[in-house]
Design a protein around this motif. Structure first.
Motif, mmCIF file in Angstrom:
data_model
loop_
_atom_site.group_PDB
_atom_site.id
_atom_site.type_symbol
_atom_site.label_atom_id
_atom_site.label_comp_id
_atom_site.label_asym_id
_atom_site.label_seq_id
_atom_site.Cartn_x
_atom_site.Cartn_y
_atom_site.Cartn_z
ATOM 1 N N ASP A 1 17.037 13.823 84.735
ATOM 2 C CA ASP A 1 15.643 13.745 84.290
ATOM 3 C C ASP A 1 15.650 13.428 82.798
ATOM 4 O O ASP A 1 16.044 14.267 81.981
ATOM 5 N N SER A 2 15.234 12.229 82.447
ATOM 6 C CA SER A 2 15.309 11.809 81.046
ATOM 7 C C SER A 2 14.435 12.665 80.145
ATOM 8 O O SER A 2 14.704 12.792 78.945
ATOM 9 N N ARG A 3 13.401 13.288 80.698
ATOM 10 C CA ARG A 3 12.535 14.135 79.873
ATOM 11 C C ARG A 3 13.214 15.459 79.529
ATOM 12 O O ARG A 3 12.755 16.179 78.636
ATOM 13 N N ALA A 4 14.294 15.771 80.209
ATOM 14 C CA ALA A 4 15.056 16.986 79.901
ATOM 15 C C ALA A 4 16.272 16.681 79.021
ATOM 16 O O ALA A 4 17.048 17.586 78.701
ATOM 17 N N TYR A 5 16.424 15.416 78.629
ATOM 18 C CA TYR A 5 17.624 14.958 77.897
ATOM 19 C C TYR A 5 17.877 15.764 76.625
ATOM 20 O O TYR A 5 18.983 16.276 76.406
ATOM 21 N N VAL A 6 16.851 15.930 75.798
ATOM 22 C CA VAL A 6 17.038 16.616 74.515
ATOM 23 C C VAL A 6 17.454 18.062 74.736
ATOM 24 O O VAL A 6 18.374 18.577 74.075
ATOM 25 N N ASN A 7 16.808 18.745 75.692
ATOM 26 C CA ASN A 7 17.145 20.147 75.939
ATOM 27 C C ASN A 7 18.509 20.301 76.593
ATOM 28 O O ASN A 7 19.232 21.276 76.325
ATOM 29 N N LEU A 8 18.884 19.354 77.433
ATOM 30 C CA LEU A 8 20.216 19.416 78.042
ATOM 31 C C LEU A 8 21.308 19.276 76.983
ATOM 32 O O LEU A 8 22.340 19.965 77.042
ATOM 33 N N LEU A 9 21.075 18.385 76.026
ATOM 34 C CA LEU A 9 22.045 18.271 74.932
ATOM 35 C C LEU A 9 22.105 19.565 74.132
ATOM 36 O O LEU A 9 23.188 20.026 73.750
ATOM 37 N N ARG A 10 20.926 20.163 73.885
ATOM 38 C CA ARG A 10 20.915 21.425 73.137
ATOM 39 C C ARG A 10 21.713 22.498 73.872
ATOM 40 O O ARG A 10 22.450 23.275 73.255
ATOM 41 N N ASN A 11 21.590 22.538 75.199
ATOM 42 C CA ASN A 11 22.348 23.508 75.991
ATOM 43 C C ASN A 11 23.849 23.252 75.923
ATOM 44 O O ASN A 11 24.649 24.144 76.234
ATOM 45 N N ASN A 12 24.190 22.015 75.517
ATOM 46 C CA ASN A 12 25.607 21.653 75.390
ATOM 47 C C ASN A 12 26.006 21.501 73.918
ATOM 48 O O ASN A 12 26.891 20.721 73.574
ATOM 49 N N PHE A 13 25.293 22.242 73.063
ATOM 50 C CA PHE A 13 25.632 22.376 71.639
ATOM 51 C C PHE A 13 25.504 21.071 70.847
ATOM 52 O O PHE A 13 26.295 20.797 69.946
ATOM 53 N N VAL A 14 24.482 20.283 71.202
ATOM 54 C CA VAL A 14 24.154 19.094 70.417
ATOM 55 C C VAL A 14 22.668 19.150 70.085
ATOM 56 O O VAL A 14 21.830 19.153 70.989
ATOM 57 N N ILE A 15 22.349 19.218 68.793
ATOM 58 C CA ILE A 15 20.957 19.144 68.329
ATOM 59 C C ILE A 15 20.701 17.684 67.978
ATOM 60 O O ILE A 15 21.208 17.174 66.977
ATOM 61 N N LEU A 16 19.925 17.012 68.824
ATOM 62 C CA LEU A 16 19.804 15.562 68.708
ATOM 63 C C LEU A 16 18.993 15.130 67.492
ATOM 64 O O LEU A 16 19.321 14.135 66.832
ATOM 65 N N ASP A 17 17.917 15.830 67.185
ATOM 66 C CA ASP A 17 16.974 15.412 66.139
ATOM 67 C C ASP A 17 17.497 15.798 64.749
ATOM 68 O O ASP A 17 17.691 16.990 64.472
ATOM 69 N N PRO A 18 17.720 14.828 63.858
ATOM 70 C CA PRO A 18 18.190 15.155 62.502
ATOM 71 C C PRO A 18 17.249 16.094 61.754
ATOM 72 O O PRO A 18 17.700 16.936 60.972
ATOM 73 N N GLU A 19 15.930 15.937 61.991
ATOM 74 C CA GLU A 19 14.967 16.812 61.319
ATOM 75 C C GLU A 19 15.167 18.260 61.753
ATOM 76 O O GLU A 19 15.068 19.186 60.941
ATOM 77 N N GLU A 20 15.436 18.471 63.020
ATOM 78 C CA GLU A 20 15.680 19.832 63.504
ATOM 79 C C GLU A 20 16.968 20.391 62.911
ATOM 80 O O GLU A 20 17.038 21.574 62.550
ATOM 81 N N ARG A 21 17.991 19.544 62.807
ATOM 82 C CA ARG A 21 19.246 20.013 62.201
ATOM 83 C C ARG A 21 19.019 20.416 60.742
ATOM 84 O O ARG A 21 19.550 21.414 60.262
ATOM 85 N N MET A 22 18.202 19.626 60.026
ATOM 86 C CA MET A 22 17.904 19.963 58.631
ATOM 87 C C MET A 22 17.178 21.303 58.530
ATOM 88 O O MET A 22 17.462 22.100 57.644
ATOM 89 N N ARG A 23 16.250 21.532 59.447
ATOM 90 C CA ARG A 23 15.536 22.818 59.434
ATOM 91 C C ARG A 23 16.494 23.973 59.700
ATOM 92 O O ARG A 23 16.410 25.022 59.050
ATOM 93 N N MET A 24 17.388 23.790 60.635
ATOM 94 C CA MET A 24 18.365 24.846 60.940
ATOM 95 C C MET A 24 19.260 25.132 59.743
ATOM 96 O O MET A 24 19.547 26.296 59.419
ATOM 97 N N ILE A 25 19.690 24.062 59.064
ATOM 98 C CA ILE A 25 20.547 24.235 57.885
ATOM 99 C C ILE A 25 19.779 24.950 56.783
ATOM 100 O O ILE A 25 20.280 25.903 56.171
#
Length: 702
Positions: free
Chosen positions: A217-241
Motif C-alpha cells: 500500500d503506497s499510502r503506508a510507505y512512509v510509516n513502513l519505512l519509519r517502522n524499519n528505522f528510516v525517517i524519510l522526510d528531511p524536515e522530520e529528521r531536522m525536528r528530531m535532531i
C-alpha cells in the motif's frame, strides 16, 4: 515529410477534486553525499513536473524526499492522459499543390503521415508564406501504460555535481543504484535501467533493518519505512535532531550553539537520527572558541554547547544513525575521536604562538597572491596605504592602530591552524595579536577584516575592522580589474561582486564622508597604466550595478533610484541614501507634480545652452530678473542644507522656484533673435538645471 513548428494545443478538462492514484518511485543507492541531496530533491521534483506535463498526465501533487540511501517521489496522478490537439505544419502551399490546384505527392504524403485526408488540411500564414497545417488529435492514453516509458527518463535525467559508473554499466549516477521501487495505484510499474529491474520492494536502515520488504500500500510507505528505522522526510529528521539536541543541552543547563547549515547537513547524513551527549576535558576550553567549534563542526559534524553567557562548555552533541540503546558506544567513540582532534588543534595553536605575526611577514613574500599581482606581502603594502588614506579622513585618532592591523591582517595565512582550518583566517590572527599584547582595536581589526564574508553576514563592529575590511576589498577589486579579470555572466572566480556588495554595506552602515570615486581612484594608484581612466570607469559602473538592485530591494521605487544614480560615485553613500529618503517623501507632497512640470520646461531648453556666467546686464524682462534673483538667493541655503544632510528641506526650497520659472516661460521668449540675449537666458536655465541636479535628476521621476 519533416514537420515544422509543431505546436501542442491541450484541451482543458475539469477534474473533480477526488484523490488520484499514487505514483511511488524510490531510487535506492549507496550512501549519497549529504551536500548533493537537497538539490537532488529539487531537481527530481522539477524534472517530474516537466515530464508529466510533456506526457499530458494531470498531476495533482508531487512530493520528493531524500535520505543518504534513497531518493523518493510520491505523486498523485490521474489514471488517464488529457486528450490534445496539435497543429503540425507542413510544406508551403505552392509546393503542396500544382498549377491546377491538385494536391502534389508532398501534400498527400504529409496528409497520410498525420492520418488526415488532404481535404482536411488547413492553410495558415507564417512569415511571408502560406503553409499547410494538419490538426492532429492525440487520444488520451492510460497513465499506467505510459509510466514504464516516463520513469526511466525521469531517473536518467538526474545529474549531480559528481557522478560515477560502476561495474560494466554505462549508467552514471551519484552512487551505485541497488534497487528501484515503482508502483502506481499499488501495482508494479515494470521497467529496467542497465539490468536494474524495478520492483515493489524497498529496504529499511542498512544495519537496523537491512532486509527487503514489499510495499503493498503506497499510502503506508512512509510509516513502513519509519517502522524499519528510516525517517524519510528531511524536515522530520531536522525536528528530531533539534528537539533531541535541545533536551540534551538542557540536561547540563546549557544550550546548543545555533548552526542552521550544520543542522541541514547532518539531517542528510542519517536515516534514523539519534542525538547523543558527549563531553571532553575542560582543559581544551583554553583554546579559542572558534577553533573548538570548527574542529567539532568541520571534522566531526558535532554540535557545540554554550552556557547562558555565551561561553562554550565541555559538552557536545553528536547525531548518531542508530537506536538509543547504542548511544553509550557512540558516545565513547565520539569522545575518543574529538580528544585526538583537539590535541592536534592545541598543538598547532601552541606552535603558532611561538612565532609573532610580525615575524611571519617575511614569509608572506614567498606566498603568491596572483601571478600578475605579486605576493601577499605586496598586497599588504597596498592595503596599508589605502587603509591609511581612509583612516586619515574618517578615524585620524586611530590611524596607528589601523596601520598595524592592516600590516598584520594576512600574517596568520601561514600559521599552522589556518593551514589546517582555512575558514579561521583572520579570526586566528586576532587571537594571536591579542596574545602578543596588541590592543583591542588591532586584534578586532585583524579578526574582522574579512567581514562580511557572505550575503547577510555581520559587518565589522570596530572602526579598525571596518577600515581594513574596506581597504582589503577595494584593493582586490582594483587589482583584478586592472589585469582584466572581471566578473563575466555567472563567472566570478574572485568573488568581486560579493566584495563590492560588502563595501557598499560597510559604507551604508557608517557615515564616512568618502565617495566611491575617490576611494577607487586611490585604490587603482598602484596599478597606474595608460588605461587607468577606463579601468576606473569600469569599476564605478560595476559598483553602480550593485547599488541599483540593493536600493530597489530596500523598497525604493525604480524612478526614485534612477533619479540619484547619476550622483552615486560622487557622493558619500549616506548622502545618497539621504536623497533617496527625501525624494520618496517629496513624491507624496502636493508640490511634487507642479514642480516636476516646471523643471521639465527648464530641462527641455537647458540642454541647448552652455554653462557660461549669467549676465544680469543682459536681462530685458522683469521675469528673468526675478528668476535669477530667486535662484541666487536660494542657492547658498540649498547647498548648505545638502551639506547638513537636510535633503528634504533642500528639495522644498528648490520647489519654491516653481512660480518664478512658470512666470519666466510665460513672459520671456528664450530663443530671442539676439544671440547674446538668447545664450544668457539659456545659461540661466542651465544654472537652474545644474542646481537641481545637485539633489537629483528630477526628469527621471514619474
Amino acid at each position: 515529410m519533416e514537420t515544422q513548428n509543431t505546436q501542442n494545443i491541450q484541451n482543458t478538462q475539469t477534474r473533480p477534486e477526488t484523490t488520484a492514484p499514487l505514483l511511488l518511485l524510490e531510487i535506492g543507492t549507496e550512501e549519497i553525499p549529504a551536500r548533493f541531496l537537497p538539490e537532488a530533491m529539487t531537481k527530481l521534483k522539477e524534472a517530474a513536473g516537466k515530464l508529466f506535463a510533456e506526457y499530458r498526465m494531470p498531476c495533482r501533487s508531487i512530493r520528493t524526499f531524500a535520505t543518504p540511501r534513497r531518493l523518493s517521489l510520491i505523486a498523485e496522478i490521474d489514471p488517464a492522459q488529457e486528450a490534445a490537439e496539435k497543429e503540425v505544419w507542413g510544406p508551403p502551399v505552392n509546393v503542396a499543390f500544382d498549377k491546377e490546384g491538385n494536391p502534389t505527392k508532398a501534400a498527400e504524403a504529409f496528409a497520410q503521415t498525420n492520418g488526415v485526408a488532404p481535404s482536411e488540411l488547413m492553410r495558415k500564414e507564417k512569415g511571408k508564406g502560406t503553409y499547410l497545417v494538419a490538426l492532429v488529435r492525440e487520444e488520451a492514453g492510460e497513465t499506467e501504460a505510459i509510466l514504464p516509458e516516463v520513469l526511466p527518463r525521469l531517473i536518467l535525467s538526474l545529474h549531480f555535481p559528481k557522478s560515477m559508473r560502476w561495474g560494466s554499466s554505462d549508467l552514471r549516477f551519484a552512487r551505485p543504484i541497488h534497487w528501484i521501487l515503482a508502483t502506481y495505484g499499488n501495482r508494479k510499474i515494470s521497467f529496467d535501467i542497465e539490468a536494474i529491474k524495478s520492483n515493489t520492494a524497498t529496504r529499511g536502515h542498512r544495519f537496523l533493518s537491512p532486509a527487503l520488504f514489499d510495499i503493498k500500500d503506497s499510502r503506508a510507505y512512509v510509516n513502513l519505512l519509519r517502522n524499519n528505522f528510516v525517517i524519510l522526510d528531511p524536515e522530520e529528521r531536522m525536528r528530531m535532531i533539534t528537539e533531541g539536541a535541545l533536551k540534551l543541552a538542557s540536561s547540563v543547563n546549557a544550550r546548543i550553539v545555533e548552526d542552521e547549515d550544520l543542522l541541514g547537513h547532518v539531517s542528510y547524513l542519517v536515516e534514523y537520527p539519534m542525538p547523543v551527549l558527549g563531553s571532553f576535558s575542560p582543559d581544551y576550553l583554553a583554546l579559542p572558541r572558534e577553533l573548538l567549534i570548527t574542529v567539532m563542526k568541520g571534522h566531526q559534524k558535532y554540535f557545540a554547547i554554550e552556557g547562558d553567557r555565551g561561553n562554550l562548555i565541555n559538552y557536545f552533541v553528536i547525531v548518531s544513525n542508530t537506536r538509543q540503546e547504542n548511544g553509550e558506544t557512540i558516545r565513547k567513540g565520539a569522545e575518543k575521536v574529538i580528544r585526538a582532534r583537539f590535541d592536534d588543534a592545541r598543538f598547532y595553536y601552541e606552535e603558532d604562538k611561538k612565532v609573532t605575526l610580525e615575524e611571519r611577514l617575511e614569509g608572506l613574500k614567498k606566498v603568491i597572491h596572483h601571478e600578475k599581482l605579486g605576493t601577499i606581502h605586496d598586497k599588504i603594502l597596498r592595503v596599508c596605504s589605502l587603509a591609511e588614506f581612509i583612516a586619515a579622513r574618517c578615524h585620524p585618532t586611530k590611524a596607528q592602530d589601523i596601520h598595524t592591523a592592516a600590516l598584520l591582517c594576512k600574517a596568520d595565512l601561514i600559521s599552522g591552524v589556518v593551514r589546517e582550518f582555512p575558514e579561521l583566517q583572520g579570526i586566528m590572527g586576532g587571537y594571536y595579536a591579542e596574545n602578543e599584547g596588541y590592543g583591542r582595536e588591532v586584534s578586532k581589526g585583524i579578526a574582522e577584516h574579512y567581514l562580511p564574508a557572505f550575503s547577510g553576514d555581520i559587518l565589522p563592529e570596530s572602526d579598525t575592522g571596518a577600515v581594513v575590511s574596506l581597504a582589503d576589498k577595494l584593493d582586490n577589486i582594483a587589482a583584478f580589474f586592472s589585469i582584466g579579470l572581471t566578473p563575466t555572466g555567472t563567472e566570478d572566480p574572485f568573488a568581486l561582486r560579493r566584495q563590492a556588495l560588502a563595501v557598499i554595506s560597510i559604507l551604508s552602515a557608517r557615515d564616512y564622508d568618502l565617495t566611491l570615486e575617490e576611494l577607487m581612484e586611490r585604490a587603482v594608484l598602484p596599478f597606474a597604466t595608460e588605461k587607468k581612466a577606463g579601468i576606473l570607469a569600469d569599476i564605478i559602473r560595476f559598483f553602480e550595478q550593485r547599488m541599483e538592485p540593493l536600493f530597489l530591494s530596500a523598497g525604493y521605487s525604480l524612478d526614485t533610484v534612477l533619479s540619484v544614480m547619476g550622483l552615486a560615485s560622487g557622493l558619500p553613500l549616506h548622502a545618497l541614501k539621504g536623497r533617496l529618503e527625501a525624494i520618496r517623501k517629496f513624491k507624496d507632497d502636493a508640490a511634487c507634480e507642479p514642480f516636476l512640470l516646471a523643471i521639465k520646461r527648464v530641462n527641455n531648453l537647458a540642454a541647448k545652452g552652455e554653462m557660461i556666467p549669467v549676465s544680469p546686464a543682459l536681462f530685458q524682462e522683469d521675469a528673468e530678473t526675478t528668476l535669477h534673483r530667486e535662484l541666487e538667493s536660494r542657492r547658498p541655503e540649498i547647498m548648505s542644507l545638502l551639506r547638513e544632510g537636510k535633503h528634504h528641506e533642500a528639495i522644498m526650497l528648490l520647489t519654491a522656484l516653481k512660480d518664478p520659472i512658470n512666470t519666466f516661460f510665460d513672459k520671456v521668449l528664450v530663443m530671442d533673435k539676439n544671440e547674446e540675449v538668447k545664450q544668457n537666458r539659456l545659461s540661466l536655465l542651465k544654472s537652474i538645471q545644474l542646481l537641481s541636479q545637485e539633489i537629483a535628476d528630477f526628469s527621471r521621476l514619474a
